[in-house]
Design an enzyme around this catalytic site. Structure first.
Site, PDB file in Angstrom:
ATOM      1  N   HIS A 125       1.265  -3.953   5.774  1.00 61.36           N
ATOM      2  CA  HIS A 125      -0.423  -4.033   6.696  1.00 61.36           C
ATOM      3  C   HIS A 125      -1.165  -4.321   5.651  1.00 61.36           C
ATOM      4  N   GLU A 126      -1.073  -5.265   4.884  1.00 62.17           N
ATOM      5  CA  GLU A 126      -2.544  -5.286   4.097  1.00 62.17           C
ATOM      6  C   GLU A 126      -2.193  -7.351   3.324  1.00 62.17           C
TER       7      GLU A 126
ATOM      8  N   CYS B  23      -7.116  -3.991   3.188  1.00 65.67           N
ATOM      9  CA  CYS B  23      -6.473  -2.160   3.267  1.00 65.67           C
ATOM     10  C   CYS B  23      -6.915  -1.580   2.000  1.00 65.67           C
TER      11      CYS B  23
ATOM     12  N   ARG C 203      -3.377   1.242  20.205  1.00 65.09           N
ATOM     13  CA  ARG C 203      -3.069   1.566  19.958  1.00 65.09           C
ATOM     14  C   ARG C 203      -2.015   2.585  20.201  1.00 65.09           C
TER      15      ARG C 203
ATOM     16  N   CYS D 215     -12.108  -4.492  19.916  1.00 63.05           N
ATOM     17  CA  CYS D 215     -12.145  -5.575  20.729  1.00 63.05           C
ATOM     18  C   CYS D 215     -13.011  -5.704  21.327  1.00 63.05           C
TER      19      CYS D 215
ATOM     20  N   CYS E 147     -14.883   0.908  21.238  1.00 68.61           N
ATOM     21  CA  CYS E 147     -15.415  -0.055  20.146  1.00 68.61           C
ATOM     22  C   CYS E 147     -16.910   0.068  20.679  1.00 68.61           C
TER      23      CYS E 147
ATOM     24  N   CYS F 293     -10.546   1.125  16.894  1.00 69.12           N
ATOM     25  CA  CYS F 293     -10.217   0.196  18.117  1.00 69.12           C
ATOM     26  C   CYS F 293      -9.401   1.222  18.806  1.00 69.12           C
TER      27      CYS F 293
ATOM     28  N   ARG G   7      -2.253  -2.298  -7.971  1.00 73.16           N
ATOM     29  CA  ARG G   7      -1.827  -2.853  -6.478  1.00 73.16           C
ATOM     30  C   ARG G   7      -0.851  -4.234  -7.301  1.00 73.16           C
TER      31      ARG G   7
ATOM     32  N   CYS H 187       0.863  -1.046  -0.053  1.00 73.27           N
ATOM     33  CA  CYS H 187       0.337   0.115  -0.085  1.00 73.27           C
ATOM     34  C   CYS H 187       1.367   0.986  -0.178  1.00 73.27           C
ATOM     35  N   HIS H 188      -0.005   1.951  -0.633  1.00 79.42           N
ATOM     36  CA  HIS H 188       1.087   3.325  -0.489  1.00 79.42           C
ATOM     37  C   HIS H 188       1.611   4.151   0.960  1.00 79.42           C
ATOM     38  N   THR H 189       1.048   3.486   1.813  1.00 75.06           N
ATOM     39  CA  THR H 189       1.163   3.632   3.054  1.00 75.06           C
ATOM     40  C   THR H 189       2.478   3.199   4.026  1.00 75.06           C
TER      41      THR H 189
ATOM     42  N   CYS I 205     -13.632  -1.912  24.144  1.00 76.06           N
ATOM     43  CA  CYS I 205     -13.279  -0.308  24.761  1.00 76.06           C
ATOM     44  C   CYS I 205     -14.298   0.481  24.569  1.00 76.06           C
TER      45      CYS I 205
HETATM   46  N1  LIG Z   1      -7.634   6.373   5.692  1.00 72.79           N
HETATM   47  C1  LIG Z   1      -7.405   4.884   5.331  1.00 72.79           C
HETATM   48  O1  LIG Z   1      -7.069   4.019   6.370  1.00 72.79           O
HETATM   49  C2  LIG Z   1      -6.133   4.274   4.452  1.00 72.79           C
HETATM   50  C3  LIG Z   1      -5.592   5.619   3.550  1.00 72.79           C
HETATM   51  N2  LIG Z   1      -4.435   5.407   2.371  1.00 72.79           N
HETATM   52  C4  LIG Z   1      -4.058   6.421   2.100  1.00 72.79           C
HETATM   53  O2  LIG Z   1      -4.626   6.766   0.985  1.00 72.79           O
HETATM   54  C5  LIG Z   1      -4.074   7.129  -0.116  1.00 72.79           C
HETATM   55  C6  LIG Z   1      -3.967   6.534  -1.569  1.00 72.79           C
HETATM   56  O3  LIG Z   1      -3.427   5.425  -1.582  1.00 72.79           O
HETATM   57  P1  LIG Z   1      -3.549   4.089  -2.502  1.00 72.79           P
HETATM   58  O4  LIG Z   1      -4.695   4.154  -3.200  1.00 72.79           O
HETATM   59  O5  LIG Z   1      -2.543   3.529  -2.683  1.00 72.79           O
HETATM   60  O6  LIG Z   1      -2.146   4.679  -3.350  1.00 72.79           O
HETATM   61  P2  LIG Z   1      -1.858   5.443  -4.732  1.00 72.79           P
HETATM   62  O7  LIG Z   1      -0.761   5.794  -5.021  1.00 72.79           O
HETATM   63  O8  LIG Z   1      -1.761   4.488  -5.523  1.00 72.79           O
HETATM   64  O9  LIG Z   1      -3.069   6.821  -5.594  1.00 72.79           O
HETATM   65  C7  LIG Z   1      -2.684   7.600  -5.468  1.00 72.79           C
HETATM   66  C8  LIG Z   1      -3.074   8.203  -6.471  1.00 72.79           C
HETATM   67  O10 LIG Z   1      -3.571  10.210  -6.367  1.00 72.79           O
HETATM   68  C9  LIG Z   1      -2.944  10.614  -7.573  1.00 72.79           C
HETATM   69  N3  LIG Z   1      -2.652  11.903  -7.620  1.00 72.79           N
HETATM   70  C10 LIG Z   1      -1.422  12.277  -6.930  1.00 72.79           C
HETATM   71  N4  LIG Z   1      -1.344  13.189  -6.629  1.00 72.79           N
HETATM   72  C11 LIG Z   1      -2.413  14.025  -7.259  1.00 72.79           C
HETATM   73  C12 LIG Z   1      -3.061  15.369  -7.353  1.00 72.79           C
HETATM   74  N5  LIG Z   1      -2.274  16.028  -7.378  1.00 72.79           N
HETATM   75  N6  LIG Z   1      -4.199  15.618  -8.865  1.00 72.79           N
HETATM   76  C13 LIG Z   1      -5.008  14.133  -8.316  1.00 72.79           C
HETATM   77  N7  LIG Z   1      -4.907  13.252  -8.405  1.00 72.79           N
HETATM   78  C14 LIG Z   1      -3.434  12.667  -7.892  1.00 72.79           C
HETATM   79  C15 LIG Z   1      -1.455   9.837  -8.053  1.00 72.79           C
HETATM   80  O11 LIG Z   1      -1.652   9.679  -9.510  1.00 72.79           O
HETATM   81  P3  LIG Z   1       0.266   9.355  -9.854  1.00 72.79           P
HETATM   82  O12 LIG Z   1      -0.414   8.134 -10.217  1.00 72.79           O
HETATM   83  O13 LIG Z   1       0.083  10.309 -11.108  1.00 72.79           O
HETATM   84  O14 LIG Z   1       0.816  10.105  -8.839  1.00 72.79           O
HETATM   85  C16 LIG Z   1      -2.729   8.011  -7.818  1.00 72.79           C
HETATM   86  O15 LIG Z   1      -3.562   7.753  -9.192  1.00 72.79           O
HETATM   87  C17 LIG Z   1      -2.446   7.196   0.305  1.00 72.79           C
HETATM   88  O16 LIG Z   1      -1.882   8.760   0.798  1.00 72.79           O
HETATM   89  C18 LIG Z   1      -2.808   6.514   1.404  1.00 72.79           C
HETATM   90  O17 LIG Z   1      -0.894   6.517   1.970  1.00 72.79           O
HETATM   91  C19 LIG Z   1      -4.421   4.458   1.897  1.00 72.79           C
HETATM   92  C20 LIG Z   1      -5.498   3.086   2.674  1.00 72.79           C
HETATM   93  C21 LIG Z   1      -5.661   3.655   3.891  1.00 72.79           C
HETATM   94  N1  LIG Z   2       1.433   6.712  11.683  1.00 69.89           N
HETATM   95  C1  LIG Z   2       0.170   7.415  10.710  1.00 69.89           C
HETATM   96  C2  LIG Z   2      -0.559   7.262  10.387  1.00 69.89           C
HETATM   97  C3  LIG Z   2      -1.386   7.616   8.915  1.00 69.89           C
HETATM   98  C4  LIG Z   2      -2.811   7.097   9.283  1.00 69.89           C
HETATM   99  O1  LIG Z   2      -3.594   7.528   9.165  1.00 69.89           O
HETATM  100  N2  LIG Z   2      -2.474   6.168   8.907  1.00 69.89           N
HETATM  101  C5  LIG Z   2      -3.922   4.802   8.317  1.00 69.89           C
HETATM  102  C6  LIG Z   2      -4.091   3.904   8.207  1.00 69.89           C
HETATM  103  S1  LIG Z   2      -3.210   4.333   6.302  1.00 69.89           S
HETATM  104  C7  LIG Z   2      -3.277   2.868   5.280  1.00 69.89           C
HETATM  105  O2  LIG Z   2      -2.852   2.707   4.647  1.00 69.89           O
HETATM  106  C8  LIG Z   2      -4.978   5.061   9.915  1.00 69.89           C
HETATM  107  O3  LIG Z   2      -5.095   3.952  10.327  1.00 69.89           O
HETATM  108  N3  LIG Z   2      -5.552   5.805  10.890  1.00 69.89           N
HETATM  109  C9  LIG Z   2      -5.784   5.422  11.721  1.00 69.89           C
HETATM  110  C10 LIG Z   2      -4.712   4.707  13.171  1.00 69.89           C
HETATM  111  O4  LIG Z   2      -5.064   5.260  14.635  1.00 69.89           O
HETATM  112  O5  LIG Z   2      -3.421   5.827  12.744  1.00 69.89           O
HETATM  113  C11 LIG Z   2       1.003   8.884  10.733  1.00 69.89           C
HETATM  114  O6  LIG Z   2       1.197   9.361  11.757  1.00 69.89           O
HETATM  115  O7  LIG Z   2       0.726   9.945   9.595  1.00 69.89           O
HETATM  116 ZN   LIG Z   3      -2.297   0.823   3.327  1.00 67.32          ZN
HETATM  117 ZN   LIG Z   4     -11.702  -1.583  20.897  1.00 64.84          ZN
END
Ligand SMILES: NC(=O)C1=CN([C@@H]2O[C@H](COP(=O)(O)OP(=O)(O)OC[C@H]3O[C@@H](n4cnc5c(N)ncnc54)[C@H](OP(=O)(O)O)[C@@H]3O)[C@@H](O)[C@H]2O)C=CC1
Ligand SMILES: N[C@@H](CCC(=O)N[C@@H](CSC=O)C(=O)NCC(=O)O)C(=O)O
Ligand SMILES: [Zn+2]
Ligand SMILES: [Zn+2]
Length: 378
Positions: free
Chosen positions: A68-69, A175, A116, A98, A104, A112, A372, A46-48, A101
């Site tokens: 994490h995926e 994820c 954390r 859990c 939850c 949860c 992916r 994942c991008h993260t 908490c």
């Molecule tokens: N909150 C959560 O629980 C989660 C958060 N995330 C976060 O979500 C985001 C996306 O994850 P993922 O899909 O895997 O990442 P990817 O990098 O696969 O997708 C990001 C997309 O955004 C495009 N992009 C980048 N900059 C811009 C812009 N300025 N305007 C429009 N489009 C843009 C990228 O284009 P290009 O390919 O050209 O760079 C790409 O297509 C990441 O920041 C990730 O960390 C992920 C999973 C869970």
């Molecule tokens: N340690 C990071 C946390 C970034 C973040 O927001 N993580 C997401 C999941 S991203 C998965 O690909 C999340 O679940 N946040 C909730 C949490 O409890 O962390 C930072 O500090 O930026």
């Molecule tokens: Zn992720």
């Molecule tokens: Zn919990």
């Protein structure tokens, strides 16, 4: 059944930030009470993972086993584990559940809080690590560490799923796919005909699109600066695609979205992690009721900004983790949605690599047409 033996296996270790992962022989200690040791079969990247490896993650620490995926088979369980058993096909959960908490029990969030604090420090709930390499402890990541052939997680951080479903698919529900789909179907309350905009058509954004289509949204407008994502967006159900860089000089993306949706979007989603895009996503929401959902992860120190007037006039800014999905309660159902064809998973897999090529998999993700990459941990 509990095991008292360590396992020696391969894992990809990040010894420090911004350096390629190193495939090492690691010792994986047996699970302690309320812990589960999993033989990881497949993991997505994942991008993260890349975000933390880059050094931009304020919680990032090293040496660490990222990932994490992931999905695999329960190899052994510690004392007191009742929710999974040896031999179960499971998905690791970075958002645990859990059920006890305050979070939850609130019925208001999937966040949860039970483990954390230790999870954020890269250790198990008792404050120690289950990984050793070259004489030193190696940190865990997001409570999962799926870039290891064996990993140990808390029992609240794992869920059993249908063993008939291939693990090179179920891993991706750990994820990105779940996050996007959940953001559209759980966090947002999309009504049929609502106009939505998705910024960023990567794995998460594409899954938002499929969720919005499932909710029978009206316009599903995808905004991405990479034109090659147009085809991807349409494949997942987008009705419109806009590359902001193609707009006339005197038009910005916010004005364009307001124009084509008769006043603004009912929901927008940031799936880029770019704080300037997050502002555009908010300001493209409809006055009075539009909601913008932040999913993208931004680096330490980055902040979002807008005029308070945007909120005074009714726009709502919120975010979600893992799409608002409760992993232990809801992932088995999402796996069944995949089995019955209502949830796309196969379509996200563009690359496959063995563990030894995990650094190339990171390169795939950051260049070219990767949505992916699934890594075979055998
Ligand atoms: N909150 C959560 O629980 C989660 C958060 N995330 C976060 O979500 C985001 C996306 O994850 P993922 O899909 O895997 O990442 P990817 O990098 O696969 O997708 C990001 C997309 O955004 C495009 N992009 C980048 N900059 C811009 C812009 N300025 N305007 C429009 N489009 C843009 C990228 O284009 P290009 O390919 O050209 O760079 C790409 O297509 C990441 O920041 C990730 O960390 C992920 C999973 C869970
Ligand atoms: N340690 C990071 C946390 C970034 C973040 O927001 N993580 C997401 C999941 S991203 C998965 O690909 C999340 O679940 N946040 C909730 C949490 O409890 O962390 C930072 O500090 O930026
Ligand atoms: Zn992720
Ligand atoms: Zn919990």
């Amino acid at each position: 059944m509990s095991s008292t033996k360590s396992i020696i296996c391969k894992a990809a270790i990040a010894w420090k930030a911004n350096t390629p992962l190193s495939i090492e022989q690691v010792e994986v200690l047996p699970p302690r009470a309320h812990e589960v040791r999993i033989k990881i079969a497949y993991t997505g990247i994942c991008h993260t993972d890349a975000f933390t490896l880059s050094g931009d993650d304020p919680e990032g620490d090293y040496p660490v086993i990222l990932g994490h995926e992931g999905a695999g088979i329960v190899e052994s369980i510690g004392e007191g584990v009742t929710n999974v058993k040896v031999g179960d096909s499971v998905i690791a959960l970075y958002t645990p559940e859990c059920g006890e908490c305050k979070f939850c029990k609130s019925g208001k969030t999937n966040l949860c809080g039970k483990i954390r604090a230790t999870q954020g420090r890269g250790v198990m709930p008792d404050g120690t690590s289950r990984f050793k390499c070259k004489g030193q402890d190696i940190l865990h990541f997001m409570g999962c560490s799926t870039f290891s052939q064996y990993t140990v997680v808390a029992d609240i951080s794992v869920v059993s799923v249908d063993p008939k479903v291939p693990m090179d698919r179920t891993c991706l529900l750990g994820c990105g796919i779940t996050t996007g789909y959940g953001a559209a179907t759980i966090t947002a309350k999309i009504n049929p005909g609502d106009n939505i905009a998705v910024f960023g058509a990567g794995c998460v954004g594409l899954s938002v699109i499929q969720g919005a289509a499932a909710k029978k949204a009206g316009k599903i407008i995808v905004v991405d600066i990479n034109d090659s994502k147009r085809e991807w967006a349409e494949k997942f159900g987008a009705t419109d695609f806009i590359d902001p860089l193609d707009l006339p000089k005197d038009t910005n993306i916010v004005e364009k979205l307001i124009e084509i949706t008769d006043g603004g979007c009912d929901y927008t989603f940031d799936c880029t992690g770019n704080v300037h895009v997050m502002r555009h996503a908010l300001e493209a929401c409809h006055k009075g009721w539009g909601e913008s959902i932040v999913i993208g992860v931004a680096a330490a120190g980055k902040e979002i900004a807008t005029r308070p007037f945007q909120l005074i006039t009714g726009r709502v800014w919120r975010g979600c983790a893992f799409g608002g999905v409760k992993g232990r309660s809801q992932l088995p159902g999402l796996v069944q949605d995949y089995v019955n064809g209502t949830l796309k998973v196969d379509e996200f897999i563009t690359h496959r690599r063995p563990l030894e090529e995990i650094n190339q998999a990171f390169h795939d993700m950051q260049h070219g047409k990767c949505i992916r990459c699934v890594v075979n941990m055998a």
